[in-house]
Design a protein around this motif. Structure first.
Motif, PDB file in Angstrom:
ATOM      1  N   MET A   1       8.904  -5.659  -5.118  1.00 24.37           N
ATOM      2  CA  MET A   1       8.265  -5.159  -6.328  1.00 24.37           C
ATOM      3  C   MET A   1       7.680  -6.316  -7.106  1.00 24.37           C
ATOM      4  O   MET A   1       8.314  -7.346  -7.267  1.00 24.37           O
ATOM      5  CB  MET A   1       9.322  -4.497  -7.198  1.00 24.37           C
ATOM      6  N   HIS A   2       6.438  -6.144  -7.549  1.00 24.16           N
ATOM      7  CA  HIS A   2       5.867  -7.094  -8.501  1.00 24.16           C
ATOM      8  C   HIS A   2       6.076  -6.509  -9.882  1.00 24.16           C
ATOM      9  O   HIS A   2       6.759  -5.503 -10.027  1.00 24.16           O
ATOM     10  CB  HIS A   2       4.377  -7.290  -8.239  1.00 24.16           C
ATOM     11  N   ALA A   3       5.412  -7.095 -10.852  1.00 26.23           N
ATOM     12  CA  ALA A   3       5.561  -6.607 -12.214  1.00 26.23           C
ATOM     13  C   ALA A   3       5.429  -5.082 -12.265  1.00 26.23           C
ATOM     14  O   ALA A   3       6.293  -4.389 -12.785  1.00 26.23           O
ATOM     15  CB  ALA A   3       4.523  -7.271 -13.099  1.00 26.23           C
ATOM     16  N   THR A   4       4.336  -4.593 -11.695  1.00 23.61           N
ATOM     17  CA  THR A   4       4.101  -3.161 -11.814  1.00 23.61           C
ATOM     18  C   THR A   4       3.900  -2.480 -10.479  1.00 23.61           C
ATOM     19  O   THR A   4       3.765  -1.274 -10.397  1.00 23.61           O
ATOM     20  CB  THR A   4       2.821  -2.910 -12.630  1.00 23.61           C
ATOM     21  N   ASP A   5       3.858  -3.299  -9.425  1.00 26.00           N
ATOM     22  CA  ASP A   5       3.407  -2.747  -8.159  1.00 26.00           C
ATOM     23  C   ASP A   5       4.448  -2.979  -7.072  1.00 26.00           C
ATOM     24  O   ASP A   5       5.324  -3.822  -7.215  1.00 26.00           O
ATOM     25  CB  ASP A   5       2.095  -3.446  -7.777  1.00 26.00           C
ATOM     26  N   PHE A   6       4.295  -2.263  -5.961  1.00 23.48           N
ATOM     27  CA  PHE A   6       5.190  -2.468  -4.828  1.00 23.48           C
ATOM     28  C   PHE A   6       4.627  -3.555  -3.920  1.00 23.48           C
ATOM     29  O   PHE A   6       3.573  -4.118  -4.173  1.00 23.48           O
ATOM     30  CB  PHE A   6       5.361  -1.163  -4.059  1.00 23.48           C
ATOM     31  N   ALA A   7       5.375  -3.809  -2.852  1.00 24.27           N
ATOM     32  CA  ALA A   7       4.964  -4.827  -1.880  1.00 24.27           C
ATOM     33  C   ALA A   7       3.524  -4.591  -1.429  1.00 24.27           C
ATOM     34  O   ALA A   7       3.083  -3.460  -1.265  1.00 24.27           O
ATOM     35  CB  ALA A   7       5.908  -4.772  -0.685  1.00 24.27           C
ATOM     36  N   ASP A   8       2.806  -5.690  -1.244  1.00 21.67           N
ATOM     37  CA  ASP A   8       1.395  -5.636  -0.893  1.00 21.67           C
ATOM     38  C   ASP A   8       1.262  -5.733   0.639  1.00 21.67           C
ATOM     39  O   ASP A   8       1.411  -6.808   1.210  1.00 21.67           O
ATOM     40  CB  ASP A   8       0.693  -6.814  -1.580  1.00 21.67           C
ATOM     41  N   LEU A   9       0.996  -4.599   1.263  1.00 18.97           N
ATOM     42  CA  LEU A   9       0.963  -4.577   2.729  1.00 18.97           C
ATOM     43  C   LEU A   9      -0.175  -5.427   3.285  1.00 18.97           C
ATOM     44  O   LEU A   9      -0.035  -6.072   4.320  1.00 18.97           O
ATOM     45  CB  LEU A   9       0.829  -3.126   3.235  1.00 18.97           C
ATOM     46  N   ALA A  10      -1.303  -5.434   2.590  1.00 20.61           N
ATOM     47  CA  ALA A  10      -2.456  -6.208   3.080  1.00 20.61           C
ATOM     48  C   ALA A  10      -2.130  -7.698   3.110  1.00 20.61           C
ATOM     49  O   ALA A  10      -2.520  -8.414   4.027  1.00 20.61           O
ATOM     50  CB  ALA A  10      -3.675  -5.941   2.214  1.00 20.61           C
ATOM     51  N   ARG A  11      -1.399  -8.152   2.099  1.00 20.17           N
ATOM     52  CA  ARG A  11      -1.038  -9.575   2.081  1.00 20.17           C
ATOM     53  C   ARG A  11      -0.059  -9.888   3.218  1.00 20.17           C
ATOM     54  O   ARG A  11      -0.130 -10.954   3.833  1.00 20.17           O
ATOM     55  CB  ARG A  11      -0.420  -9.943   0.732  1.00 20.17           C
ATOM     56  N   ILE A  12       0.845  -8.955   3.487  1.00 23.24           N
ATOM     57  CA  ILE A  12       1.772  -9.160   4.606  1.00 23.24           C
ATOM     58  C   ILE A  12       0.987  -9.280   5.911  1.00 23.24           C
ATOM     59  O   ILE A  12       1.214 -10.181   6.715  1.00 23.24           O
ATOM     60  CB  ILE A  12       2.793  -7.999   4.684  1.00 23.24           C
ATOM     61  N   GLU A  13       0.008  -8.390   6.087  1.00 22.92           N
ATOM     62  CA  GLU A  13      -0.800  -8.429   7.318  1.00 22.92           C
ATOM     63  C   GLU A  13      -1.483  -9.780   7.466  1.00 22.92           C
ATOM     64  O   GLU A  13      -1.514 -10.372   8.530  1.00 22.92           O
ATOM     65  CB  GLU A  13      -1.851  -7.307   7.298  1.00 22.92           C
ATOM     66  N   ARG A  14      -2.030 -10.256   6.360  1.00 19.69           N
ATOM     67  CA  ARG A  14      -2.768 -11.518   6.381  1.00 19.69           C
ATOM     68  C   ARG A  14      -1.847 -12.685   6.750  1.00 19.69           C
ATOM     69  O   ARG A  14      -2.171 -13.521   7.586  1.00 19.69           O
ATOM     70  CB  ARG A  14      -3.381 -11.715   4.998  1.00 19.69           C
ATOM     71  N   LEU A  15      -0.676 -12.723   6.133  1.00 17.13           N
ATOM     72  CA  LEU A  15       0.229 -13.843   6.391  1.00 17.13           C
ATOM     73  C   LEU A  15       0.870 -13.748   7.776  1.00 17.13           C
ATOM     74  O   LEU A  15       1.124 -14.773   8.419  1.00 17.13           O
ATOM     75  CB  LEU A  15       1.291 -13.940   5.292  1.00 17.13           C
ATOM     76  N   VAL A  16       1.101 -12.525   8.238  1.00 19.01           N
ATOM     77  CA  VAL A  16       1.647 -12.376   9.596  1.00 19.01           C
ATOM     78  C   VAL A  16       0.608 -12.838  10.621  1.00 19.01           C
ATOM     79  O   VAL A  16       0.940 -13.518  11.603  1.00 19.01           O
ATOM     80  CB  VAL A  16       2.085 -10.911   9.866  1.00 19.01           C
ATOM     81  N   ALA A  17      -0.661 -12.512  10.357  1.00 23.34           N
ATOM     82  CA  ALA A  17      -1.725 -12.969  11.260  1.00 23.34           C
ATOM     83  C   ALA A  17      -1.753 -14.499  11.306  1.00 23.34           C
ATOM     84  O   ALA A  17      -1.876 -15.103  12.369  1.00 23.34           O
ATOM     85  CB  ALA A  17      -3.075 -12.422  10.798  1.00 23.34           C
ATOM     86  N   LEU A  18      -1.625 -15.094  10.145  1.00 21.58           N
ATOM     87  CA  LEU A  18      -1.620 -16.559  10.053  1.00 21.58           C
ATOM     88  C   LEU A  18      -0.422 -17.150  10.811  1.00 21.58           C
ATOM     89  O   LEU A  18      -0.537 -18.174  11.483  1.00 21.58           O
ATOM     90  CB  LEU A  18      -1.567 -16.939   8.582  1.00 21.58           C
ATOM     91  N   ALA A  19       0.700 -16.470  10.694  1.00 16.06           N
ATOM     92  CA  ALA A  19       1.906 -16.921  11.389  1.00 16.06           C
ATOM     93  C   ALA A  19       1.701 -16.885  12.902  1.00 16.06           C
ATOM     94  O   ALA A  19       1.978 -17.860  13.601  1.00 16.06           O
ATOM     95  CB  ALA A  19       3.094 -16.045  11.000  1.00 16.06           C
TER      96      ALA A  19
END
Ligand SMILES: Nc1nc2c(ncn2[C@@H]2O[C@H](COP(=O)(O)OP(=O)(O)OP(=O)(O)O)[C@@H](O)[C@H]2O)c(=O)[nH]1
Ligand SMILES: [Zn+2]
Length: 365
Positions: free
Chosen positions: A128-146
């Motif tokens: 959870m961020h301030a107002t939002d839930f986990a950001d799936l797009a950011r996870i996709e981006r970082l997993v791709a980088l990994a």
């Protein structure tokens, strides 16, 4: 006083790569033209040999970086020199230069390796961020980088204590965003999941933690370190004489075994050089695409597109397809920006198009 290099990840297969008459050491930090390294006989600050300087002037990828295994040569005057870096088994590269592409790079820091020999890439995303839930797009981006680095991604949904209901649903969503990747909930605050995270480091493996600011990366590393002052770990094992306690601030040995690399570069790591990575993180779209009528289907408005059909039927979340398109565009843009070969190809393509246009007279007013 000696260090056990196997605790730093030294293995028999690395030993087989070591040049004759050199000593192995792991790079814990780099500075201009010099590196802090840990060898069996202690920590040293070493300058680069002429050979390393020549190679890295030609291709910045050849510059030593944190996590590298180096071959030290003892000079006549009694100090060591960093004579070579051993072949990397994984690397985070800034600038989108593929691990196999060499040469043709501008000498402006593009193509620099940010960290080497990272086995496990933790992708930290707060539940959870301030107002939002986990950001799936950011996870996709970082997993791709990994994936692109050659390491194994593991997604950590951090601050799980902030979530009362629906954590299982969130984890299920995250699993669809990262097929084939382990996904765990972690609360460094409560200690939940921390031992599980530690188990990925068994066998003296090296990890990095990627994720947005505030994801709880430092808190997690501190939890893994058991509240110890991490920089002093190895120093205390030695005699401590004349050693800097800051030497380890970028390569952090954990008391339970394993290492974490934490550098400003890795902290800022964004969307660098990922084309293979994007394909891996979107393996579900890749699978569906096999049934598209056209081999080069862009899943846009092509007839007989199996991906669009899957979105239509609800089998594939539309968000996934939109995310894939965005990352494809970014990855292609990154690649053209930095990969000289590709850039040349693009230029040739435009030359041909312009020639065609001239021939057909289409560019006349
Ligand atoms: N509730 C809760 N808060 C946490 C947890 N882990 C970290 N935090 C808090 O989240 C804030 C950010 O944590 P950091 O560890 O500094 O985050 P970071 O990812 O290292 O952030 P940067 O240094 O900006 O990249 C701090 O106020 C932490 O106390 C957790 O498991 N639960
Ligand atoms: Zn298609």
């Amino acid at each position: 006083m000696t260090y056990d290099l196997s605790l730093l990840g030294w293995t028999g297969s690395l030993a087989a790569e070591l040049p004759a008459d050199t000593l192995p050491a792991r790079v814990s930090r780099v500075d201009r033209g010099a590196a802090d390294v840990i060898a069996a006989d202690g920590q040293h600050q070493v300058k680069y040999s002429a050979r390393v300087r020549r190679a890295s002037a030609e291709d910045p990828v050849a510059l030593p970086c944190v996590g590298d295994w180096a071959a030290l040569r003892l000079l006549d005057e009694g100090r060591y020199e960093l004579d070579a870096i051993l072949p990397r088994h994984t690397s985070f590269v800034r600038g989108g230069v593929s691990r196999t592409s060499r040469g043709g790079l501008s000498n402006d820091g593009q193509g620099q390796v940010l960290a080497a020999n990272v086995d496990v890439v933790f992708v930290a995303e707060p539940s959870m961020h301030a107002t939002d839930f986990a950001d799936l797009a950011r996870i996709e981006r970082l997993v791709a980088l990994a994936w692109e680095s050659g390491g194994t991604p593991v997604v950590l949904i951090t601050k799980s204590d902030l979530f009362e209901n629906g954590l299982d649903e969130l984890l299920a969503d995250v699993r669809t965003a990262a097929p084939g990747v382990d996904v765990h909930a972690v609360s460094s605050l409560l200690g939940d999941g921390v031992e599980l995270v530690r188990s990925y480091l068994e066998g003296s493996r090296t990890a990095v933690v990627l994720g947005p600011s505030g994801a709880g990366k430092s808190t997690l590393v501190n939890a893994l370190a058991g509240g110890e002052v991490m920089e002093t770990q190895l120093v205390r094992a030695g005699d401590g004489r004349g050693r800097h306690t800051t030497v380890h601030r970028e390569l952090i040995p954990l008391p339970g075994g394993g290492l974490v690399i934490d550098t400003p570069g890795i902290r800022r790591v964004g969307l660098f050089g990922m084309t293979d990575g994007v394909d891996l993180v979107f393996s579900d779209i890749d699978d569906l695409a096999k049934a598209c009528r056209f081999g080069d289907c862009g899943h846009d408005e092509e007839p007989g597109c199996a991906v669009l059909a899957a979105v239509e039927s609800g089998e594939l979340p539309e968000r996934r397809l939109l995310s894939w398109r965005k990352l494809q565009r970014e990855a292609a843009w990154m690649a053209t920006r930095t990969d000289a070969r590709l850039r040349k190809e693009q230029q040739n393509k435009w030359k041909i198009i312009h020639k065609e246009m001239r021939r057909s007279g289409r560019n006349r007013p």
